[in-house]
Write an enzyme that holds these catalytic residues in place. Sequence first.
Site, PDB file in Angstrom:
ATOM      1  CD  GLU A 196      -2.646   1.279   2.566  1.00  0.00           C
ATOM      2  OE1 GLU A 196      -3.578   2.094   2.624  1.00  0.00           O
ATOM      3  OE2 GLU A 196      -2.323   0.530   3.501  1.00  0.00           O
ATOM      4  NE  ARG A 416       3.931  -8.529  11.612  1.00  0.00           N
ATOM      5  CZ  ARG A 416       3.163  -7.461  11.569  1.00  0.00           C
ATOM      6  NH1 ARG A 416       1.932  -7.566  11.135  1.00  0.00           N
ATOM      7  NH2 ARG A 416       3.610  -6.292  11.957  1.00  0.00           N
ATOM      8  CE  LYS A 426       2.688   0.741   5.546  1.00  0.00           C
ATOM      9  NZ  LYS A 426       1.860   0.854   4.320  1.00  0.00           N
TER      10      LYS A 426
END
Length: 741
Positions: A196, A416, A426
């Site tokens: 993104e 992950r 973020k």
Amino acid sequence: MTTLTVSAKISPFPFAAVATAAYTQKAEIVYDEAVTGPVLDLNGSTITVEEDIVHALSKAGGLSEDSSKTATFFALAKTLLTTTAVPDIITALDSLDDHLAFRTFLVGHDLTASDWILWGTLKGNIRIIGLLKNNKHAHLNRWFSYLESLESTQAALASLTAAKASKARSTKVAAGFALGLEGAKIGEVVTRFPPEPSGYLHIGHAKAAMLNQYFAKMYKGKLIIRFDDTNPSKETTEFEDTILEDLALLDIKGDVVTHTSDYFDTLYSLAIQIIKSGKAYTDDTEQAQMRKERMEGIASAHRNDSIEENLKHFAEMTAASPEGLRWCLRAKLSVDDNNKALRDPVIYRCNTLPHHRTGDKWKVYPTYDFACPIVDSIEGVTHALRTNEYRDRNPQYRWMTEALGIRNVQIWDFSRLNFIYTLLSKRKLHHFVNTGLVRGWDDPRFPTVRGIRRRGLTVEALRQFMLLQGPSQAIVSLEWDSIWAMNKKVIDPIAPRHWAIVQAKSVPVTIKGGPGAPEVKSVPKHKKNPDVGEKKTVYSSNILVDQEDAQSFEDQEEVTLMDWGNAIVRSKTTNASGQVTSIEMDLHLDGDFKKTKKKITWLSQPTPENPLIPVTLLDYDYLITKKKLEENDDVNDFITPVTEFREAALADANVRDLKKGDYMQFERKGYFVFDGAGADGSLEFIRIPDGKAAGLASKATPVAVAEEEPTKMYKVESVYGSNVTPEADTKMYKVNSIYSS
């Protein structure tokens, strides 16, 4: 299932068999410490001789062969396996180098079993590896390095490293990557990395990007870089540019760059289609109430609205009317499925902000859960690689493709990546930037790609570390030691050696018997790798040493001045606080450096003709004091008070030749990466962690390591061990005899 079983303790290790299995993808590599040799179970047959294993896997993998020449190379490999005489080895290497002068591979124009059996033999012979490092066999080195650099070979070597580190009796490790993707075909695999464009890439993204590239290359397929730009509230063109730059820092380049917004028209048409099929409905339930209903398995009041009503409300959403802004579109999967990701997820919502690519054209945007499977299908993606935090949403992904009647995509899960004392959120990273706790997204304390690269982490080490994780599904918080230890192995052979003295702790030394005037001589930048080049070293009768070294000197002790020779400490002056203020030594070039306990770095005191260079040595601590923040933790409660440590020093003039981003070592102080000139004009060097526990411990908390002081950057005691010995063939500079009288 075809398996190649080996033990990490086998000597010599069957590198050829393991590398061939990884390259052909015809056998899964299993480590079992109970076996005494390689064992290949292939089509009901058991093969235990490495030569036969390489032949069998090469045949199964479709590698071409020339039988007459192959026999010659297999015979040579067998001979080299037992040859210990260096002249005989050199003769064989010379012959191979001549053979490869005008050839890419040993036989024909493609890799064959001959290449793998001989590569494995060379790899397993420490004498041969040492001789190859002399760089006298350019063609052989080129061939050897190419085979070792292949992604499959790197995965196989990573699997060996993992097996050696594992305490389990039998384990499957990183070679699981080399086994491949389910249903994958050479030339047909398409992977995608869909970031993104709302922030900078971090080390977690790096794993996903590298694995997508790894599999695309393995199958000679295609990698798509796709920007998931479905949220105008967060996304900008600037972030797209920086993400592409971050990928370039990782040596990753997609075959094509696309955007989810390229397909907005198609996605909108499919949203209409799914409403008309009765598999989606519009909903104006307030967000908090919707969340509560989903958690409790309660159906929305609008779940059974008519198709006509849903189409009308979706049209209002499209127009962004006051009425339409109250609604969203939900997929009609389930009300009370145990997997809460399947409880009627939102697939379209309103957003009136302009999109950075499509402007004001759209007021409704698809969610990632709706857009991703559709665009994957449209773009020909064969394998969607996702972290296993998405595992609960995998059935949702498949439902979308089935509900719309489009091509399905194979999903491949991997764990992950999480690290202790590290923030990957973020939102939290934005907080550190916005409040000035760091200087920007490329701050060396940040886990962003820019941050870790600026801290000195190499792409090679990062790639090896990612492969080493293997197909593990465990979500754990990893220590940083392994990745930095790998990094040290990458930079150590190429990092030039320089010297630095901490400015505030420098001690002047007078050398009796030294040069009457400063002399300049050339010495190697790296004693073990002449290709690194040479540097100029100034010799004079007045030098500087570090206070820590001066404090350790005994009266009349003989020490070694590195790259010069021995000297005897004759007198030492101290002040009231016990600090050494000056030293006198006698040069003793006839002394035996093997008998001294202390090998000392030093610098000639500056003169107008031979200045010393002001430098700043930087070290860092973790940004947070807690190893793992919990969901309800306030990050402000765990911010480390001081995370940057600056120390002014003087360095030899050779550091002026360095370029920003160059790796180097200040001997006996550590590895550093040159970060350019600072605001005060001094050259700044960022310390690269070496993987040792003391250096990686948080400086904000007590450390249970005997005699360690983690708040200090350097500790000199450890360098006095027997492991610090100059190479025998390196000539120390001897001053002219007239200076010895």
